[in-house]
Scaffold this active site. Structure first.
Site, PDB file in Angstrom:
ATOM      1  N   SER A  71     -10.340  42.723   2.105  1.00  0.00           N
ATOM      2  CA  SER A  71     -11.747  43.152   2.095  1.00  0.00           C
ATOM      3  C   SER A  71     -12.575  42.199   1.244  1.00  0.00           C
ATOM      4  O   SER A  71     -12.069  41.612   0.277  1.00  0.00           O
ATOM      5  CB  SER A  71     -11.860  44.557   1.498  1.00  0.00           C
ATOM      6  OG  SER A  71     -13.216  44.893   1.267  1.00  0.00           O
TER       7      SER A  71
ATOM      8  N   TYR B 163     -10.287  50.857  -4.988  1.00  0.00           N
ATOM      9  CA  TYR B 163     -10.124  50.303  -3.630  1.00  0.00           C
ATOM     10  C   TYR B 163     -10.054  48.781  -3.681  1.00  0.00           C
ATOM     11  O   TYR B 163      -9.194  48.156  -3.052  1.00  0.00           O
ATOM     12  CB  TYR B 163     -11.305  50.758  -2.768  1.00  0.00           C
ATOM     13  CG  TYR B 163     -11.385  50.083  -1.419  1.00  0.00           C
ATOM     14  CD1 TYR B 163     -10.580  50.494  -0.353  1.00  0.00           C
ATOM     15  CD2 TYR B 163     -12.273  49.021  -1.191  1.00  0.00           C
ATOM     16  CE1 TYR B 163     -10.664  49.875   0.885  1.00  0.00           C
ATOM     17  CE2 TYR B 163     -12.352  48.403   0.044  1.00  0.00           C
ATOM     18  CZ  TYR B 163     -11.550  48.829   1.081  1.00  0.00           C
ATOM     19  OH  TYR B 163     -11.621  48.210   2.312  1.00  0.00           O
TER      20      TYR B 163
HETATM   21  N1  NAP Z   1     -15.253  49.187   7.543  1.00  0.00           N
HETATM   22  C1  NAP Z   1     -15.426  48.286   6.583  1.00  0.00           C
HETATM   23  O1  NAP Z   1     -16.571  48.057   6.141  1.00  0.00           O
HETATM   24  C2  NAP Z   1     -14.246  47.546   6.018  1.00  0.00           C
HETATM   25  C3  NAP Z   1     -14.519  46.424   5.218  1.00  0.00           C
HETATM   26  C4  NAP Z   1     -13.456  45.709   4.679  1.00  0.00           C
HETATM   27  C5  NAP Z   1     -12.157  46.096   4.936  1.00  0.00           C
HETATM   28  N2  NAP Z   1     -11.922  47.191   5.719  1.00  0.00           N
HETATM   29  C6  NAP Z   1     -10.519  47.557   5.958  1.00  0.00           C
HETATM   30  O2  NAP Z   1     -10.282  47.576   7.353  1.00  0.00           O
HETATM   31  C7  NAP Z   1      -9.245  48.505   7.642  1.00  0.00           C
HETATM   32  C8  NAP Z   1      -9.721  49.470   8.726  1.00  0.00           C
HETATM   33  O3  NAP Z   1     -10.881  50.123   8.251  1.00  0.00           O
HETATM   34  P1  NAP Z   1     -11.909  50.888   9.215  1.00  0.00           P
HETATM   35  O4  NAP Z   1     -13.241  50.641   8.673  1.00  0.00           O
HETATM   36  O5  NAP Z   1     -11.604  50.600  10.625  1.00  0.00           O
HETATM   37  O6  NAP Z   1     -11.521  52.384   8.835  1.00  0.00           O
HETATM   38  P2  NAP Z   1     -11.612  53.775   9.641  1.00  0.00           P
HETATM   39  O7  NAP Z   1     -12.568  53.659  10.777  1.00  0.00           O
HETATM   40  O8  NAP Z   1     -11.837  54.796   8.589  1.00  0.00           O
HETATM   41  O9  NAP Z   1     -10.137  53.934  10.254  1.00  0.00           O
HETATM   42  C9  NAP Z   1      -9.041  54.026   9.387  1.00  0.00           C
HETATM   43  C10 NAP Z   1      -7.754  54.020  10.180  1.00  0.00           C
HETATM   44  O10 NAP Z   1      -6.664  54.108   9.254  1.00  0.00           O
HETATM   45  C11 NAP Z   1      -5.852  55.214   9.587  1.00  0.00           C
HETATM   46  N3  NAP Z   1      -5.326  55.893   8.394  1.00  0.00           N
HETATM   47  C12 NAP Z   1      -6.009  56.229   7.273  1.00  0.00           C
HETATM   48  N4  NAP Z   1      -5.205  56.903   6.431  1.00  0.00           N
HETATM   49  C13 NAP Z   1      -4.001  57.004   7.043  1.00  0.00           C
HETATM   50  C14 NAP Z   1      -2.765  57.619   6.693  1.00  0.00           C
HETATM   51  N5  NAP Z   1      -2.587  58.279   5.542  1.00  0.00           N
HETATM   52  N6  NAP Z   1      -1.743  57.540   7.568  1.00  0.00           N
HETATM   53  C15 NAP Z   1      -1.899  56.898   8.739  1.00  0.00           C
HETATM   54  N7  NAP Z   1      -3.043  56.315   9.132  1.00  0.00           N
HETATM   55  C16 NAP Z   1      -4.088  56.364   8.300  1.00  0.00           C
HETATM   56  C17 NAP Z   1      -6.762  56.161  10.358  1.00  0.00           C
HETATM   57  O11 NAP Z   1      -5.945  56.970  11.209  1.00  0.00           O
HETATM   58  P3  NAP Z   1      -6.367  58.452  11.745  1.00  0.00           P
HETATM   59  O12 NAP Z   1      -7.854  58.455  11.938  1.00  0.00           O
HETATM   60  O13 NAP Z   1      -5.602  58.587  12.982  1.00  0.00           O
HETATM   61  O14 NAP Z   1      -5.928  59.413  10.684  1.00  0.00           O
HETATM   62  C18 NAP Z   1      -7.660  55.205  11.119  1.00  0.00           C
HETATM   63  O15 NAP Z   1      -7.062  54.788  12.331  1.00  0.00           O
HETATM   64  C19 NAP Z   1      -8.906  49.183   6.318  1.00  0.00           C
HETATM   65  O16 NAP Z   1      -7.777  48.582   5.752  1.00  0.00           O
HETATM   66  C20 NAP Z   1     -10.133  48.921   5.471  1.00  0.00           C
HETATM   67  O17 NAP Z   1      -9.854  48.964   4.099  1.00  0.00           O
HETATM   68  C21 NAP Z   1     -12.944  47.924   6.266  1.00  0.00           C
END
Ligand code: NAP
Length: 248
Positions: free
Chosen positions: A142, A155
């Site tokens: 991130s 985080y």
């Molecule tokens: N969005 C941003 O701005 C951003 C920026 C930088 C980095 N990231 C990183 O990108 C990655 C994806 O983020 P996103 O924004 O796409 O998040 P998101 O839309 O909240 O989706 C999170 C995903 O992770 C899964 N997950 C969460 N907790 C879990 C658990 N305990 N067991 C199994 N699965 C779990 C969820 O599964 P379910 O819904 O099926 O439970 C979902 O598929 C993460 O590593 C995040 O830190 C995001």
């Protein structure tokens, strides 16, 4: 178009957001994709259906990656589907929680590290027997790992740990022909960054970026597919910023 024909891929957290976009990009490139989810079964099945409608191969697999044995159970389920050969592992599933230093609880801290650091570590460990010469691992870091943005202290520390794992895993697994990299997204419009749905959140995000639009999940998914492909065969041990020029 990235060619991933004949390759098998696991994407964790592929029910929504960036993981979903990565799963679709890998499938578009021709990979057979295992769509992992935690709770969102219907959303994961919809991703599988979308891949199959387009003529691809996909299956949904559940596992709670906050549980200590979550990665172990997921690895067994992966092996039951793909057998002894996994070409691509995208460890994307993650959780975030904004909290000041004072507000951060031990429970929140431990959960963040369990899902964002422990799970990818043990998933790599458990899947190593079926990773091979030419396999590619992509972790998700991130912007928060390199810049102070928001109140994301615990985080951000998890993502710093991800960047460290990338370098150490790459050094350890390079002699086996396995590459390890990460993408470091900036703010992406997903459930995790739902603040982008408010005017203040949108203004904040555009204010830290060189490019003046909000990022979509597939802005990151395509880069993950590239890193997983043979076109990135000489890239390992690196974290690639995918953030529209955030906090330059
Ligand atoms: N969005 C941003 O701005 C951003 C920026 C930088 C980095 N990231 C990183 O990108 C990655 C994806 O983020 P996103 O924004 O796409 O998040 P998101 O839309 O909240 O989706 C999170 C995903 O992770 C899964 N997950 C969460 N907790 C879990 C658990 N305990 N067991 C199994 N699965 C779990 C969820 O599964 P379910 O819904 O099926 O439970 C979902 O598929 C993460 O590593 C995040 O830190 C995001």
């Amino acid at each position: 178009m990235t060619t991933l024909s004949g390759k098998t891929a696991l994407v964790t957290g592929a029910s929504r957001g960036i993981g979903r976009a990565a799963a679709l990009a890998l499938a578009e490139g021709g990979a057979q994709v295992l769509v992992h989810y935690g709770q969102a079964k219907a959303e994961a099945e919809a991703v599988v259906a979308e891949i199959r409608r387009a003529g691809g191969r996909a299956d949904a697999l559940a596992a709670d990656l906050a549980a200590p044995d979550g990665p172990h159970g997921l690895a067994s389920r992966v092996r039951a589907v793909v057998g002894d050969r996994l070409d691509i592992l995208v460890a994307n599933a993650g959780v975030s929680k904004a909290a000041s230093i004072e507000e951060t609880t031990v429970e929140d801290f431990d959960r963040l590290f369990a899902v964002n650091v422990r799970a990818p570590f043990f998933l790599v460990q458990q899947l190593l027997p079926i990773l091979h010469e030419g396999s590619s691992i992509v972790l998700v870091s991130s912007l928060a790992a390199r810049a102070a943005v928001g109140t994301l202290y615990a985080y951000a520390a998890t993502k710093g740990a991800v960047d460290t794992l990338v370098r150490h895993f790459a050094a350890a697994l390079g002699p086996r022909g396995i590459r390890v990299n990460a993408v470091a997204p900036g703010v992406v419009q997903t459930d995790m960054s739902s603040f982008t749905r408010t005017e203040a959140g949108r203004d904040f995000t555009l204010g830290i970026q060189a490019l003046k639009r909000l990022a979509e999940p597939d802005d990151v998914g395509g880069v993950i597919a590239f890193l997983a492909s043979d076109q990135a065969r000489w890239i390992t041990g690196d974290t690639i910023r995918v953030d529209g020029g955030s906090k330059l």
